[in-house]
Design a protein around this motif. Sequence first.
Motif, PDB file in Angstrom:
ATOM      1  N   GLY A   1     -37.202 -99.047  39.467  1.00 29.07           N
ATOM      2  CA  GLY A   1     -36.254 -98.171  40.162  1.00 29.07           C
ATOM      3  C   GLY A   1     -34.810 -98.544  39.845  1.00 29.07           C
ATOM      4  O   GLY A   1     -33.951 -97.673  39.668  1.00 29.07           O
TER       5      GLY A   1
ATOM      6  N   ASP B   1     -44.426 -84.360  39.314  1.00 32.79           N
ATOM      7  CA  ASP B   1     -44.562 -85.153  40.514  1.00 32.79           C
ATOM      8  C   ASP B   1     -44.455 -84.272  41.754  1.00 32.79           C
ATOM      9  O   ASP B   1     -43.358 -83.960  42.219  1.00 32.79           O
ATOM     10  CB  ASP B   1     -43.435 -86.205  40.478  1.00 32.79           C
ATOM     11  CG  ASP B   1     -43.661 -87.289  41.488  1.00 32.79           C
ATOM     12  OD1 ASP B   1     -44.536 -87.114  42.346  1.00 32.79           O
ATOM     13  OD2 ASP B   1     -42.946 -88.303  41.409  1.00 32.79           O
TER      14      ASP B   1
ATOM     15  N   SER C   1     -36.012-104.104  38.353  1.00 29.06           N
ATOM     16  CA  SER C   1     -37.231-103.383  38.727  1.00 29.06           C
ATOM     17  C   SER C   1     -37.171-101.993  38.092  1.00 29.06           C
ATOM     18  O   SER C   1     -36.106-101.554  37.634  1.00 29.06           O
ATOM     19  CB  SER C   1     -37.316-103.249  40.244  1.00 29.06           C
ATOM     20  OG  SER C   1     -36.340-102.326  40.695  1.00 29.06           O
TER      21      SER C   1
ATOM     22  N   LYS D   1     -44.854 -84.890  44.707  1.00 27.98           N
ATOM     23  CA  LYS D   1     -44.252 -85.546  45.872  1.00 27.98           C
ATOM     24  C   LYS D   1     -42.759 -85.269  45.982  1.00 27.98           C
ATOM     25  O   LYS D   1     -42.178 -85.413  47.040  1.00 27.98           O
ATOM     26  CB  LYS D   1     -44.476 -87.064  45.800  1.00 27.98           C
ATOM     27  CG  LYS D   1     -45.936 -87.457  45.837  1.00 27.98           C
ATOM     28  CD  LYS D   1     -46.111 -88.971  45.872  1.00 27.98           C
ATOM     29  CE  LYS D   1     -45.661 -89.653  44.594  1.00 27.98           C
ATOM     30  NZ  LYS D   1     -46.481 -89.354  43.411  1.00 27.98           N
TER      31      LYS D   1
ATOM     32  N   THR E   1     -38.933 -89.643  37.047  1.00 29.67           N
ATOM     33  CA  THR E   1     -39.539 -90.475  38.098  1.00 29.67           C
ATOM     34  C   THR E   1     -40.984 -90.847  37.777  1.00 29.67           C
ATOM     35  O   THR E   1     -41.665 -91.441  38.606  1.00 29.67           O
ATOM     36  CB  THR E   1     -39.503 -89.743  39.458  1.00 29.67           C
ATOM     37  OG1 THR E   1     -40.251 -88.527  39.337  1.00 29.67           O
ATOM     38  CG2 THR E   1     -38.076 -89.402  39.869  1.00 29.67           C
TER      39      THR E   1
ATOM     40  N   LEU F   1     -42.141 -94.366  38.404  1.00 30.01           N
ATOM     41  CA  LEU F   1     -41.760 -94.967  39.690  1.00 30.01           C
ATOM     42  C   LEU F   1     -42.770 -94.627  40.780  1.00 30.01           C
ATOM     43  O   LEU F   1     -43.402 -93.571  40.744  1.00 30.01           O
ATOM     44  CB  LEU F   1     -40.384 -94.437  40.115  1.00 30.01           C
ATOM     45  CG  LEU F   1     -39.253 -94.592  39.100  1.00 30.01           C
ATOM     46  CD1 LEU F   1     -37.967 -93.988  39.672  1.00 30.01           C
ATOM     47  CD2 LEU F   1     -39.040 -96.055  38.745  1.00 30.01           C
ATOM     48  N   ASP F   2     -42.881 -95.514  41.793  1.00 30.12           N
ATOM     49  CA  ASP F   2     -43.729 -95.161  42.928  1.00 30.12           C
ATOM     50  C   ASP F   2     -43.013 -94.089  43.764  1.00 30.12           C
ATOM     51  O   ASP F   2     -41.846 -93.778  43.517  1.00 30.12           O
ATOM     52  CB  ASP F   2     -44.075 -96.402  43.757  1.00 30.12           C
ATOM     53  CG  ASP F   2     -42.852 -97.049  44.373  1.00 30.12           C
ATOM     54  OD1 ASP F   2     -41.963 -96.328  44.870  1.00 30.12           O
ATOM     55  OD2 ASP F   2     -42.777 -98.292  44.357  1.00 30.12           O
ATOM     56  N   SER F   3     -43.724 -93.510  44.732  1.00 29.48           N
ATOM     57  CA  SER F   3     -43.175 -92.312  45.384  1.00 29.48           C
ATOM     58  C   SER F   3     -41.897 -92.616  46.157  1.00 29.48           C
ATOM     59  O   SER F   3     -40.992 -91.788  46.209  1.00 29.48           O
ATOM     60  CB  SER F   3     -44.219 -91.645  46.263  1.00 29.48           C
ATOM     61  OG  SER F   3     -44.635 -92.540  47.240  1.00 29.48           O
ATOM     62  N   LYS F   4     -41.790 -93.814  46.726  1.00 31.39           N
ATOM     63  CA  LYS F   4     -40.569 -94.142  47.475  1.00 31.39           C
ATOM     64  C   LYS F   4     -39.374 -94.197  46.521  1.00 31.39           C
ATOM     65  O   LYS F   4     -38.335 -93.581  46.757  1.00 31.39           O
ATOM     66  CB  LYS F   4     -40.773 -95.481  48.190  1.00 31.39           C
ATOM     67  CG  LYS F   4     -39.572 -95.911  48.989  1.00 31.39           C
ATOM     68  CD  LYS F   4     -39.917 -97.014  49.983  1.00 31.39           C
ATOM     69  CE  LYS F   4     -38.626 -97.639  50.516  1.00 31.39           C
ATOM     70  NZ  LYS F   4     -38.522 -99.049  50.118  1.00 31.39           N
ATOM     71  N   ARG F   5     -39.555 -94.926  45.411  1.00 29.70           N
ATOM     72  CA  ARG F   5     -38.452 -95.042  44.441  1.00 29.70           C
ATOM     73  C   ARG F   5     -38.156 -93.688  43.784  1.00 29.70           C
ATOM     74  O   ARG F   5     -37.015 -93.370  43.500  1.00 29.70           O
ATOM     75  CB  ARG F   5     -38.785 -96.047  43.349  1.00 29.70           C
ATOM     76  CG  ARG F   5     -39.260 -97.363  43.839  1.00 29.70           C
ATOM     77  CD  ARG F   5     -38.246 -98.482  43.575  1.00 29.70           C
ATOM     78  NE  ARG F   5     -38.688 -99.710  44.212  1.00 29.70           N
ATOM     79  CZ  ARG F   5     -38.382-100.054  45.470  1.00 29.70           C
ATOM     80  NH1 ARG F   5     -37.617 -99.288  46.208  1.00 29.70           N
ATOM     81  NH2 ARG F   5     -38.840-101.172  45.987  1.00 29.70           N
ATOM     82  N   ALA F   6     -39.206 -92.907  43.548  1.00 29.05           N
ATOM     83  CA  ALA F   6     -38.996 -91.575  42.966  1.00 29.05           C
ATOM     84  C   ALA F   6     -38.124 -90.738  43.896  1.00 29.05           C
ATOM     85  O   ALA F   6     -37.193 -90.050  43.458  1.00 29.05           O
ATOM     86  CB  ALA F   6     -40.339 -90.886  42.730  1.00 29.05           C
TER      87      ALA F   6
END
Length: 253
Positions: A157, A213, A155, A215, A181, A184-189
């Motif tokens: 991440g 980013d 994946s 976030k 990042t 990557l989506d915010s969780k993986r980032a």
Amino acid sequence: MTDAKTNRPLVRLDRISKHFGEGETRVDALRNVSLDVYPGQVVALLGPSGSGKTTLLNVIGCILDPSSGSMELDGEAVIEDGQWLRPNLRRLRLDKIGFIFQFHNLIPFLDATDNVALVLQLAGAEAATARARAVELLDYLEVGHRRSAMPAKLSGGEAQRVAIARALANRPRIILADEPTAALDSKRAGIVMDLLRKVAVEQDAAIIAVTHDEKIFDRFDSIFSLRDGRLEMEERGDDQREPDVFQCSKSVS
Ligand SMILES: Nc1ncnc2c1ncn2[C@@H]1O[C@H](COP(=O)(O)OP(=O)(O)O)[C@@H](O)[C@H]1O
Ligand SMILES: [Mg+2]
């Protein structure tokens, strides 16, 4: 830790400038950039497209000549008045610098372990030693269960964590990341940034990451912006600001 070693900057830039071209076509990509980054620090570099972020990482990473200025890495003067002091920049990079890119750049026909082990072998390690250390690093980055996977099966991440393991393989103390990042989506980032912070703290490393980013801004100790090649510190109620040199002092706890 507040001993002498940690109080010395890992990256020290003194009025680094870089221009491309001359005359009408001249572009001033960096203008008198001075910056100190200390062990354990995670520093963000912001700025619009074309503001000099990649140029700055490439100078710190010893893959681009500055036009003028001086640079010390890990206490060693490497550029003085725009001149390299070391003949072998490849060795310098292997010893001191880890690079992480926006896209992982893993070698598609090598599995996760060999992607990391290759870097160690390039630096002179035996194959078996290199693979053992690669597996250790993949475990450290919580992606050890994917050690035999080919890059295409990972994946986003996971692939970025393998790429970070690869960047850490030779235990560099200076880690440069160009939008690590962004893909990557915010969780993986968040997971990737937390791992980078862990590396900075546990390995006394300095991390400089270009990011857009918002976030993940809370994961950084200091945030700098480049505008038209000039470095500015972002205001965060921070009193570290000095006239010309921005110091990211290590927070002592
Ligand atoms: N190899 C090059 N030759 C000429 N101009 C360049 C080169 N690399 C970068 N530039 C110019 O330098 C400026 C800064 O580029 P860059 O560091 O890539 O910005 P950023 O990463 O912030 O988007 C831009 O104007 C860009 O066009
Ligand atoms: Mg760039």
